[in-house]
Structure formats: C-alpha cells, structure tokens
Scaffold this motif. Structure first.
Motif, PDB file in Angstrom:
ATOM      1  N   VAL A 201      -3.010  26.632 -15.232  1.00 19.55           N
ATOM      2  CA  VAL A 201      -1.554  26.775 -15.323  1.00 19.55           C
ATOM      3  C   VAL A 201      -1.193  27.745 -16.440  1.00 19.55           C
ATOM      4  O   VAL A 201      -1.769  27.685 -17.538  1.00 19.55           O
ATOM      5  N   ILE A 202      -0.232  28.616 -16.170  1.00 23.18           N
ATOM      6  CA  ILE A 202       0.199  29.602 -17.171  1.00 23.18           C
ATOM      7  C   ILE A 202       0.924  28.925 -18.328  1.00 23.18           C
ATOM      8  O   ILE A 202       0.735  29.285 -19.490  1.00 23.18           O
ATOM      9  N   GLY A 203       1.757  27.941 -18.018  1.00 26.31           N
ATOM     10  CA  GLY A 203       2.512  27.257 -19.069  1.00 26.31           C
ATOM     11  C   GLY A 203       3.457  28.214 -19.784  1.00 26.31           C
ATOM     12  O   GLY A 203       4.046  29.105 -19.165  1.00 26.31           O
ATOM     13  N   THR A 204       3.579  28.052 -21.091  1.00 27.79           N
ATOM     14  CA  THR A 204       4.493  28.892 -21.870  1.00 27.79           C
ATOM     15  C   THR A 204       3.812  30.148 -22.420  1.00 27.79           C
ATOM     16  O   THR A 204       4.412  30.881 -23.202  1.00 27.79           O
ATOM     17  N   THR A 205       2.562  30.407 -22.029  1.00 28.97           N
ATOM     18  CA  THR A 205       1.841  31.587 -22.504  1.00 28.97           C
ATOM     19  C   THR A 205       2.604  32.857 -22.159  1.00 28.97           C
ATOM     20  O   THR A 205       3.030  33.042 -21.020  1.00 28.97           O
ATOM     21  N   GLU A 206       2.788  33.710 -23.153  1.00 32.12           N
ATOM     22  CA  GLU A 206       3.433  35.006 -22.943  1.00 32.12           C
ATOM     23  C   GLU A 206       2.356  36.082 -22.890  1.00 32.12           C
ATOM     24  O   GLU A 206       1.534  36.192 -23.798  1.00 32.12           O
ATOM     25  N   ILE A 207       2.368  36.859 -21.821  1.00 32.88           N
ATOM     26  CA  ILE A 207       1.341  37.877 -21.610  1.00 32.88           C
ATOM     27  C   ILE A 207       2.016  39.206 -21.310  1.00 32.88           C
ATOM     28  O   ILE A 207       2.910  39.270 -20.450  1.00 32.88           O
ATOM     29  N   ASP A 208       1.610  40.246 -21.990  1.00 30.10           N
ATOM     30  CA  ASP A 208       1.946  41.622 -21.627  1.00 30.10           C
ATOM     31  C   ASP A 208       0.782  42.484 -22.105  1.00 30.10           C
ATOM     32  O   ASP A 208       0.906  43.278 -23.033  1.00 30.10           O
ATOM     33  N   HIS A 209      -0.363  42.292 -21.446  1.00 32.04           N
ATOM     34  CA  HIS A 209      -1.624  42.867 -21.905  1.00 32.04           C
ATOM     35  C   HIS A 209      -2.428  43.430 -20.739  1.00 32.04           C
ATOM     36  O   HIS A 209      -2.304  42.969 -19.603  1.00 32.04           O
ATOM     37  N   ALA A 210      -3.268  44.382 -21.072  1.00 27.38           N
ATOM     38  CA  ALA A 210      -4.218  44.929 -20.111  1.00 27.38           C
ATOM     39  C   ALA A 210      -5.528  44.160 -20.212  1.00 27.38           C
ATOM     40  O   ALA A 210      -6.028  43.902 -21.311  1.00 27.38           O
ATOM     41  N   PHE A 211      -6.082  43.812 -19.070  1.00 27.00           N
ATOM     42  CA  PHE A 211      -7.347  43.091 -18.997  1.00 27.00           C
ATOM     43  C   PHE A 211      -8.411  43.997 -18.379  1.00 27.00           C
ATOM     44  O   PHE A 211      -8.109  44.860 -17.545  1.00 27.00           O
ATOM     45  N   THR A 212      -9.653  43.782 -18.790  1.00 25.95           N
ATOM     46  CA  THR A 212     -10.763  44.551 -18.246  1.00 25.95           C
ATOM     47  C   THR A 212     -11.981  43.626 -18.162  1.00 25.95           C
ATOM     48  O   THR A 212     -11.843  42.414 -18.261  1.00 25.95           O
ATOM     49  N   GLY A 213     -13.176  44.203 -17.995  1.00 23.82           N
ATOM     50  CA  GLY A 213     -14.328  43.351 -17.708  1.00 23.82           C
ATOM     51  C   GLY A 213     -14.112  42.613 -16.409  1.00 23.82           C
ATOM     52  O   GLY A 213     -14.409  41.417 -16.281  1.00 23.82           O
ATOM     53  N   ILE A 214     -13.578  43.326 -15.416  1.00 25.33           N
ATOM     54  CA  ILE A 214     -13.176  42.723 -14.146  1.00 25.33           C
ATOM     55  C   ILE A 214     -14.410  42.315 -13.337  1.00 25.33           C
ATOM     56  O   ILE A 214     -15.384  43.063 -13.234  1.00 25.33           O
ATOM     57  N   GLY A 215     -14.342  41.128 -12.747  1.00 25.71           N
ATOM     58  CA  GLY A 215     -15.404  40.673 -11.866  1.00 25.71           C
ATOM     59  C   GLY A 215     -15.159  41.128 -10.441  1.00 25.71           C
ATOM     60  O   GLY A 215     -14.310  40.573  -9.737  1.00 25.71           O
ATOM     61  N   PHE A 216     -15.892  42.167 -10.003  1.00 26.88           N
ATOM     62  CA  PHE A 216     -15.785  42.658  -8.632  1.00 26.88           C
ATOM     63  C   PHE A 216     -16.855  41.981  -7.768  1.00 26.88           C
ATOM     64  O   PHE A 216     -17.964  41.711  -8.226  1.00 26.88           O
ATOM     65  N   ASP A 217     -16.514  41.739  -6.508  1.00 25.01           N
ATOM     66  CA  ASP A 217     -17.475  41.095  -5.619  1.00 25.01           C
ATOM     67  C   ASP A 217     -18.423  42.127  -5.013  1.00 25.01           C
ATOM     68  O   ASP A 217     -18.392  43.318  -5.366  1.00 25.01           O
ATOM     69  N   GLY A 218     -19.270  41.678  -4.088  1.00 27.04           N
ATOM     70  CA  GLY A 218     -20.259  42.565  -3.505  1.00 27.04           C
ATOM     71  C   GLY A 218     -19.670  43.701  -2.698  1.00 27.04           C
ATOM     72  O   GLY A 218     -20.327  44.715  -2.458  1.00 27.04           O
ATOM     73  N   ASP A 219     -18.411  43.549  -2.282  1.00 26.52           N
ATOM     74  CA  ASP A 219     -17.729  44.613  -1.548  1.00 26.52           C
ATOM     75  C   ASP A 219     -16.937  45.527  -2.478  1.00 26.52           C
ATOM     76  O   ASP A 219     -16.181  46.385  -2.006  1.00 26.52           O
ATOM     77  N   GLY A 220     -17.094  45.303  -3.802  1.00 25.18           N
ATOM     78  CA  GLY A 220     -16.376  46.134  -4.748  1.00 25.18           C
ATOM     79  C   GLY A 220     -14.908  45.817  -4.863  1.00 25.18           C
ATOM     80  O   GLY A 220     -14.096  46.681  -5.203  1.00 25.18           O
ATOM     81  N   ARG A 221     -14.535  44.553  -4.600  1.00 28.27           N
ATOM     82  CA  ARG A 221     -13.136  44.140  -4.666  1.00 28.27           C
ATOM     83  C   ARG A 221     -12.971  43.046  -5.712  1.00 28.27           C
ATOM     84  O   ARG A 221     -13.868  42.220  -5.932  1.00 28.27           O
ATOM     85  N   ALA A 222     -11.820  43.049  -6.367  1.00 28.12           N
ATOM     86  CA  ALA A 222     -11.436  41.977  -7.281  1.00 28.12           C
ATOM     87  C   ALA A 222     -10.082  41.452  -6.831  1.00 28.12           C
ATOM     88  O   ALA A 222      -9.325  42.165  -6.161  1.00 28.12           O
ATOM     89  N   GLN A 223      -9.770  40.204  -7.188  1.00 23.90           N
ATOM     90  CA  GLN A 223      -8.457  39.695  -6.806  1.00 23.90           C
ATOM     91  C   GLN A 223      -7.908  38.719  -7.831  1.00 23.90           C
ATOM     92  O   GLN A 223      -8.647  38.003  -8.506  1.00 23.90           O
ATOM     93  N   VAL A 224      -6.589  38.759  -7.937  1.00 25.18           N
ATOM     94  CA  VAL A 224      -5.811  37.804  -8.709  1.00 25.18           C
ATOM     95  C   VAL A 224      -5.129  36.865  -7.729  1.00 25.18           C
ATOM     96  O   VAL A 224      -4.620  37.296  -6.688  1.00 25.18           O
ATOM     97  N   ASP A 239      -9.690  47.742  -5.612  1.00 30.10           N
ATOM     98  CA  ASP A 239     -11.051  48.246  -5.601  1.00 30.10           C
ATOM     99  C   ASP A 239     -11.460  48.731  -6.997  1.00 30.10           C
ATOM    100  O   ASP A 239     -10.696  48.654  -7.955  1.00 30.10           O
ATOM    101  N   ARG A 240     -12.691  49.250  -7.085  1.00 32.15           N
ATOM    102  CA  ARG A 240     -13.241  49.649  -8.381  1.00 32.15           C
ATOM    103  C   ARG A 240     -12.557  50.867  -9.000  1.00 32.15           C
ATOM    104  O   ARG A 240     -12.841  51.205 -10.147  1.00 32.15           O
ATOM    105  N   SER A 241     -11.659  51.505  -8.258  1.00 32.32           N
ATOM    106  CA  SER A 241     -10.917  52.612  -8.859  1.00 32.32           C
ATOM    107  C   SER A 241     -10.031  52.132 -10.009  1.00 32.32           C
ATOM    108  O   SER A 241      -9.581  52.947 -10.825  1.00 32.32           O
ATOM    109  N   CYS A 242      -9.788  50.819 -10.063  1.00 29.84           N
ATOM    110  CA  CYS A 242      -8.930  50.242 -11.111  1.00 29.84           C
ATOM    111  C   CYS A 242      -9.743  49.245 -11.946  1.00 29.84           C
ATOM    112  O   CYS A 242      -9.817  48.056 -11.609  1.00 29.84           O
ATOM    113  N   PRO A 243     -10.359  49.707 -13.053  1.00 28.14           N
ATOM    114  CA  PRO A 243     -11.132  48.798 -13.905  1.00 28.14           C
ATOM    115  C   PRO A 243     -10.269  48.019 -14.900  1.00 28.14           C
ATOM    116  O   PRO A 243     -10.799  47.268 -15.715  1.00 28.14           O
ATOM    117  N   TRP A 244      -8.971  48.223 -14.824  1.00 30.10           N
ATOM    118  CA  TRP A 244      -8.013  47.538 -15.699  1.00 30.10           C
ATOM    119  C   TRP A 244      -6.931  46.890 -14.843  1.00 30.10           C
ATOM    120  O   TRP A 244      -6.634  47.354 -13.744  1.00 30.10           O
TER     121      TRP A 244
END
Length: 300
Positions: A201-224, A239-244
C-alpha cells in the motif's frame, strides 16, 4: 482542439493533436488515466509526450559536445526547463482508423536546441490495452541529444490513492534535492520506504522520484501494477529502451486537489540528463530512436 477517438477490445481512448497527448483512456467505461477536459489546456502535463528530454534541466542550461546551451525555463518555481519542446505543439495526423492513430510533429531548430527532429507517436488499442510507440528521426545536419517519456497519471479505481497498492520492480532510486528535485545520488531501495518490489500500500508516502535497477523479464519487458482495494487495477509495461521510470504521487498544496492519480513515466534517461549525460541518446543526422509502452486494465 482536434482530437481522435479509437476503440477496441473493451477499451476506448482519446488522443489530442495538441502535444500528441492521451486525454482519456477507459476500459469498459472505467477511467484508467486521469483525464482532462476537451478543448481546454492540458493540466499537469497529463498524457503528453515529453521530448526531446524527459523531466527537467536545471536552470535550462546544459553542455553538449563542448558547446553551452540555454533552453527556455518553464518551471519557474524551480528554475528548470521541464518536459522538452514537443508538448506545446500541435501534432498532425498521419493515419487514423477505428482502433489506432498515428501523429507526427517536427521539432525545428530553436534557441538552446539547434537541431531538427521528426517525431511520430503511434497509438493502438487491442484486447491487451493501449500500445504506444514514439519514434524519433534526426532530419537535421547536427548531432542531437535526445530523450523521451510519456506522462500519464494512472487510476487504479475509485478509492483514494493512499489506499492503492503499488508493485514497482525497481531496485534503486535517484535521490533529489528537496527544493528543486534535482539529482543527487542513486540509492538502493533496500530498507527504504520506496521499496515496492513486493507490492504494498502506498499510504501517505510522497513520491516524485526516478527509479532504476528495473527488473525486466525474459521478453525484455517490465511492468508497474497499481491496485485499488475494491479489486480493480491498472498496469503499465515498457521495454528496455526505458531503464528509468518516474513515479509521482501528484501531491499538491491546498486548496489544489491532491493525489488524483499516480504518474508513471518510463524514461529513456533520468532527470537533468542533458547535464549528467546519463543514458542520453546521441542522434546523428539520419539517426533513429524508438521507445514503447502499454497501459492495460487488470482486474482481480
């Protein structure tokens, strides 16, 4: 404002000529993104294509290949140049049918960015959701720095954002200054409130940040995945064109309405990349670049 409606597989979408923006996306009548009114201004950059740079450039100044440049500052409170040069422009239609639309725009040489790029945004609906692809071609004569991202605010369901859960496969995030949101250091999410790898749960956490170290699957896709406690959910894959990926809980100061949706912005490069050089693409004359992502409904 000219706009284009498409539908397929239970989904409907509206794309505007202004900014090539996603104004509305629905699945079986349910909003998957925070929409904006027809014919009016685009609030909070909702649904735009941010190019030729995503996020911000500090003071609007950067150096590239030994030359200093100054682009217009449009985020005056932080003295930054935000979200590129394509969003104020009207994109022209290239193709349009019942389930897809393609728009294009040419970035002409401008103060601080003396390059000529041709951009194309392809939107297509199917039972898998809304697929989007942005292609760039350097149609000028100069080597050009380049980056891109979309800017949707996802809606998981009717509950407040604080009650949504977020699943984000990112092992690190970019620490930023509190006042201007400018990059400092990349930090692991281990033992930090920004660790959403297992979904929580997100709760009251405030986020306005870039994330990296993305976990891509075997097809080269990541998802939120963003889930509402009522059982509905929305996802975004890329796809892997976006590492952030920039995540923003859309916090605002009263009396403005706050936390209306969760911005999820897969990025080819991080904030202030034109200064750091991190993951900036160098488009030679005739050079091309493509990035793609998908927004989809996922009900439990």
């Amino acid at each position: 404002m000219t706009e284009y409606r498409i539908s397929a597989g239970g989904y409907t979408a509206v794309i505007t000529a202004r900014a090539g923006a996603l104004r509305e996306l629905r699945y079986r009548g349910r909003d998957l993104v925070v929409p904006f009114p027809e014919g009016g201004p685009i609030p909070d950059y909702r649904g735009i294509i941010a190019a030729p740079w995503p996020n911000r450039i500090a003071d609007g100044r950067y150096a590239f290949d030994g030359n200093e440049y100054q682009v217009p500052v449009n985020e005056t409170e932080r003295n930054c140049a935000l979200h590129g040069l394509a969003f104020p422009l009207d994109w022209r239609v290239v193709e349009h049918d019942a389930s897809s639309v393609s728009l294009a725009v040419t970035l002409e040489p401008a103060p601080g960015y003396p390059h000529r790029l041709s951009l194309r945004a392809d939107y297509g609906l199917s039972s898998a959701g809304l697929d989007s692809r942005v292609s760039a071609v350097n149609v000028g004569t100069t080597l050009a720095p380049y980056g891109v991202c979309p800017h949707p605010y996802l809606l998981a369901g009717p509950a407040p954002l604080d009650e949504w859960s977020l699943e984000l496969p990112a092992g690190a995030f970019l620490e930023v200054t509190a006042d201007r949101l400018l990059p400092r250091n990349v930090r692991d999410v281990d033992n930090h409130g920004f660790d959403f790898r297992g979904g929580r749960v997100i709760g009251t956490t405030e986020i306005d940040h870039a994330f990296t170290g993305i976990g891509f699957d075997g097809d080269g896709r990541a998802q939120v995945l963003v889930r509402d406690p009522g059982g509905t959910a929305v996802g975004m894959a890329w796809d892997r064109s976006c590492p952030w990926v920039q995540i923003h809980t859309a916090d605002k100061t009263a009396p403005a309405r706050s936390r209306l949706g969760l911005a999820v912005e897969p990025m080819t490069c991080p904030p202030d990349a034109f200064n750091s050089g991190t993951d900036v693409h160098r488009l030679a004359p005739g050079g091309t670049h493509e990035a793609s992502w998908t927004i989809f409904a996922k009900d439990s």
